[in-house]
Enzyme design. Structure first.
Site, PDB file in Angstrom:
ATOM      1  N   HIS A 108      -0.958   7.766   7.480  1.00 61.25           N
ATOM      2  CA  HIS A 108       0.170   7.300   8.296  1.00 61.25           C
ATOM      3  C   HIS A 108       1.130   8.432   8.687  1.00 61.25           C
ATOM      4  CE1 HIS A 108      -0.966   3.121   7.482  1.00 61.25           C
ATOM      5  NE2 HIS A 108      -0.226   2.837   8.527  1.00 61.25           N
ATOM      6  N   HIS A 133       0.282   6.881   2.578  1.00 61.40           N
ATOM      7  CA  HIS A 133      -0.552   8.076   2.425  1.00 61.40           C
ATOM      8  C   HIS A 133      -0.651   8.823   3.750  1.00 61.40           C
ATOM      9  CE1 HIS A 133      -4.075   6.332   4.422  1.00 61.40           C
ATOM     10  NE2 HIS A 133      -3.747   5.204   3.821  1.00 61.40           N
ATOM     11  N   LYS A 191       0.870  -1.190   0.000  1.00 67.27           N
ATOM     12  CA  LYS A 191       0.000   0.000   0.000  1.00 67.27           C
ATOM     13  C   LYS A 191       0.892   1.220   0.000  1.00 67.27           C
ATOM     14  CE  LYS A 191      -4.297  -1.394   2.095  1.00 67.27           C
ATOM     15  NZ  LYS A 191      -4.445  -1.904   3.437  1.00 67.27           N
TER      16      LYS A 191
END
Ligand code: ARG
Length: 566
Positions: free
Chosen positions: A131, A128, A125
């Site tokens: 986090h 973005h 992932k």
């Protein structure tokens, strides 16, 4: 002995109290005309059998004041102490100049280890801004704890386990190719995953294939592991770019899959301690007595869960690092999960469960919009940071077009502005990120503090050229209201750092840094640092040096760089 301690001692003698009791009661009045310290006499009313104003009066007459106190006045039920401003200036400034880079540090962490689980991104992932908080807060907590003497272990508990990785491998085998994944990184993996779901609608046998690949990972099958480890590498390479930009590093990348061979112990122990019960074919720990849903340990098919892995990880961390405290910097949405895990550890008989702490934080939205992966509204961290740098560069180009190493400063300011807005308020408060708010040069922002720091540096450079007199500082030259305000802000810094450590709240450091910044800027309006009178210059340069030091240290602790020229 510092001024506060001297006051505590004379009060303890006059009132016949323990110093620690006086310490707990002694206040700092809200405004300076009520004195620098105030002792409330109400608590003595019972034993003295007198009204508090009378007690204050008697104390004022009896007390033997130390030299640093000019006078003590009884006002209503308080005894107010007025410190000599010259002594106050000395008491505030000397410790900063003496300690230098160590000002605000502490040694209460001596011999203690602290685990900090932060960032903890998910494989395949893209990084973005969901986090962002954990990454920035965790890094700040790392630095703050280290500064207070703790040995820190920064752990990136990678999300590298789950059936989705089986599906991803299946998709890669069908439609993927090495070059695309190498080139596009995480985006290519996400695309494969999306494609898998689209194709599986038409051809449900793909689901079985995905399950088979996942089983292959579980069984350490070489081919499956090679692809899976490579996915991990590619994801981490992307993440490293972000970590490098932020100046962040970790001591361990032991993620969920690291515990594959460490879960039997958890399950055996839970069984032996009679904690496992069956529920719909699954194995759980019943937590109804604590008003919580059961903690899921094994699924019907024997697969372990997120909580099982966190239990194994907690045991491993205790065994390996023997932590005094173990922090989990994770969004508040996971608070039930952590309450469950910590409760199970306690039920297993580990008294150190009390040393595990969920350091929760609120949500990040972007210019008023809540992020949602599902709705396709995501802001990637590397893009956000990149844009911040570009925007900072545009602003600097306007303000100081011929700045040397402009590129470097734009990087420090741009990235600093994003970090700073993440640790501006207490953790649990939601953050709404706005460009003009983060990048303004006169708000509660990184550029505001960084600019003030750079101004201090430039003043100190000029002072050096002019030549500063040797010898002692005349502290009586730093006794006007504006100087005292700066000095008090400086002397509040160590306590702010200490509180930030205890409460795991880096914003306390941010606030202390902002207080010094605004006090100094206010001072600077009416006071030229380089004065005709060399003695005045000498004293003010010392003040400027202390301000620069505290700003630099404070910014470092929250993870922001401090350029020397801006
Ligand atoms: N990977 C998880 C997530 O992104 C966070 C993991 C936090 N750490 C832990 N030990 N559970 O939500």
């Amino acid at each position: 002995m510092d001024i506060r301690e001297q006051i505590i001692q004379c009060l303890a003698e006059a009132a016949g109290m323990e110093a620690s009791e006086v310490d707990a009661a002694l206040e700092v009045p809200p405004s300076a005309d009520m004195g620098d310290y105030a002792f409330p006499c109400f608590r003595l009313a019972k034993t003295w059998r007198k009204a508090p104003p009378l007690i204050a009066q008697e104390l004022a007459e009896q007390i033997g004041l130390p030299a640093c106190v000019e006078r003590a006045e009884a006002v209503k039920g308080y005894l107010n102490f007025y410190v000599s401003r010259t002594e106050l200036a000395r008491a505030c400034l000397e410790p900063v100049l003496e300690a230098g880079e160590r000002y605000g540090s502490g040694n209460e962490g001596q011999g203690k280890t602290i685990c900090i689980d932060y960032s903890s991104i998910n494989i395949a992932k893209r990084f973005h801004i969901g986090h962002l908080s954990t990454t920035v807060l965790g890094n700040a907590l790392y630095r703050i704890h280290e500064f207070r003497g703790y040995k820190c272990v920064g752990i990136n508990h990678l999300g590298d386990w789950g059936t989705q990785f089986g599906k991803m491998i299946a998709a890669y085998k069908h439609w993927g190719d090495k070059e695309t994944v190498e080139r596009e990184g995480v985006d290519a993996m996400t695309a494969l995953y999306v494609r898998f779901h689209e194709e599986a609608e038409k051809d449900p046998s793909l689901e079985d294939e995905g399950r088979r690949w996942f089983k292959a990972i579980e069984e350490n099958d070489p081919e499956a592991m090679e692809i899976f480890n490579w996915f991990k590498e590619v994801t981490l390479k992307d993440a490293m770019r972000v970590y490098d930009m932020l100046g962040i590093r970790f001591d361990s990348y032991a993620g969920e899959s690291f515990y594959n061979d460490k879960m039997d112990r958890v399950i055996d122990e839970l069984k032996a301690k009679g904690l496992l019960t069956e529920s719909d074919g699954a194995q759980v720990v019943d937590l109804s007595a604590w008003d919580m849903p059961p903690c899921l340990i094994l699924k019907q098919d024997g697969a372990t869960l997120y909580a099982t892995r966190d239990l194994a990880a907690a045991l491993y961390r205790k065994d390996t690092y023997d932590f005094a405290r173990s922090l989990y910097v994770v969004a508040y949405q996971q608070s039930l999960h952590f309450r469950q895990v910590f409760k199970v550890l306690e039920l297993m008989g580990y008294d150190w469960a009390k040393d595990c702490e969920h350091v929760a934080f609120g949500m990040v939205s972007y210019e008023g919009q809540t992020l949602s992966t599902r709705k396709g509204y995501v802001v990637y961290l590397d893009e956000l940071l990149q844009r911040a740098v570009e925007k900072a560069d545009t602003i600097i180009a306007e303000k100081t077009p011929d700045l040397e190493n402009r590129e470097e400063v734009a990087r420090q300011v741009g990235i600093g502005s994003v970090v700073f807005s993440t640790v501006l308020n207490n953790r649990i408060k939601d953050i709404d990120f706005w460009w003009d708010r983060a990048l303004s040069f006169d708000g509660e922002t990184a550029p505001y503090v960084q600019y003030t720091h750079a101004r201090c540096c430039s003043l100190l450079r000029r002072a050096e050229e002019a030549g500063v007199p040797e010898g002692g500082i005349d502290y009586s030259l730093l006794t006007d209201d504006d100087a005292i305000a700066v000095l008090k802000a400086l002397s509040a810094f160590p306590d702010a750092v200490s509180q930030a450590q205890v409460r795991c709240e880096p914003y306390l450091v941010t606030r202390a840094v902002l207080a010094v910044t605004s006090a100094f800027n206010h001072y600077y309006i009416d006071h030229r640092v380089i004065d005709e009178d060399p003695e005045v210059t000498h004293a003010r340069v010392a003040l400027t040096r202390a301000v620069r030091q505290v700003l630099k240290t404070g910014l470092y602790l929250i993870g922001v760089e401090a350029p020397e020229r801006m």
